[in-house]
Structure formats: structure tokens, C-alpha cells
Design an enzyme around this catalytic site. Sequence first.
Site, short mmCIF file in Angstrom:
data_model
loop_
_atom_site.label_atom_id
_atom_site.label_comp_id
_atom_site.label_asym_id
_atom_site.label_seq_id
_atom_site.Cartn_x
_atom_site.Cartn_y
_atom_site.Cartn_z
N THR A 43 37.24 2.89 18.44
CA THR A 43 36.81 3.86 19.44
C THR A 43 35.32 4.10 19.29
OG1 THR A 43 37.45 5.93 20.53
CG2 THR A 43 37.14 6.02 18.14
N CYS A 48 32.70 13.66 21.42
CA CYS A 48 34.11 13.70 21.08
C CYS A 48 34.33 13.56 19.57
CB CYS A 48 34.87 12.58 21.79
SG CYS A 48 35.02 12.80 23.57
N HIS A 65 41.29 10.63 20.14
CA HIS A 65 39.92 10.74 20.62
C HIS A 65 39.93 11.86 21.65
CE1 HIS A 65 36.16 8.47 22.34
NE2 HIS A 65 36.09 9.75 22.61
#
Length: 203
Positions: A43, A48, A65
Site C-alpha cells: 500500500t 492515511c 488502509h
Amino acid sequence: MNNFEIDPHFSTSYYYDPKFETQAVKVLPGEYYATDSEEMIVTVLGSCVSVCLRDSYSGIGGLNHFLLPHDRSSRDTPLAESARYGVYAMELLINHLLKLGAMRHRFEAKVFGGGKVIKDFTFANVGERNVEFVLAHLKNEGIPIVARDLLNIYPRKVHFFPQTGRVMLKKIHSLHNATLIEREKGYLRQIERKPISGAIDLF
């Protein structure tokens, strides 16, 4: 991979990574992935936060996430109100790991993200709010954090290997396009409109 009914938040972005010579899955904002197989989970984080969570004995693990949303009606939205999205992201990941056979008392976490990368966001401290939430939530759940890389100003790319627990983290010092920023902004707008249903570091 597994044969559970696919949750809409469960990533299915599978691919083969020739560099690492392994099956992999990409997790986007608002998604998560859990596995009991030898896979790599990838990711890219801006504001985030991702929690890499695994059973330290079995190697069953996964990654989420998430970004806490902001209620545009008030710039002083209490963390407790907006954190329900983070709680939901954690519950999705934990419940899937338990279905795969993981044991809660053996969970360990590695936490990444919360960078201040979006200068014109509707509220400036979104990364700090994400970090504040996730650290408090894991503490309340009694899940130890064995590694972390949080805050600062850089986006991060995370490669997580649940079977071994290894994480390879690359800080992105030069962002050549707005893909990451627009992806996070789009995710924020999406969850506000609907109710809940560099060098590589090793961790």
C-alpha cells in the site's frame, strides 16, 4: 488467498511482483486484506494510516488502509465521532484474521503513515488525528505495537510479508504526480457522503 465471501472493502487487486518473486495484492484507501498464505501486501500512504497486523505464531496477517473523515459542518468534530471509521477498519481486519484461524492474544502490530502531505485538506491535522486514533485503539485492544513509522511530511510505500512479519518501508521524498493526493481526497469525499456499512527501512 482465501475462499470467504468477498467483502466490498476487501482488496482483490492481485498481481505477481517480479522484483520480489511473489504473489502480491495492492490495498487502496478504504480497503483491507488478510491472508494465511505466503503473499506480499502493498500500500502507499499519505495522510492515511495502515496497521500491519499478524498472529506472531501462525503468520496469519493482514493490513488495512484508512483515513478518518471530517464532518464539513464543523471543523471541531470530536475524534470520538470521526474515529468510528477507523474502528470499522480495524474490526474488518481483526474479524477476517480470526476467521482465518488467527488468535487474538498473539496479535502484534506495525503501524505506518499519517504524513502531512495534503496542504489544502479541509483540516490540516488529519494525519495527526489518524495516528492519535490508531495508537489509542491498539492500546485499548491490548495489541502491542512492535514497530512504527508515523507523521513527518513524507508519503510511504509499505511492503508487508505477513508470514514472517517483515515490513519494507520506502519514504517517497519526491512526489512527481498528484495520484496519491487525489486518491486520498477522493476517498475522503466518498466516505463523507455515505454511512458506514526514499530509502527502504526494514521493520
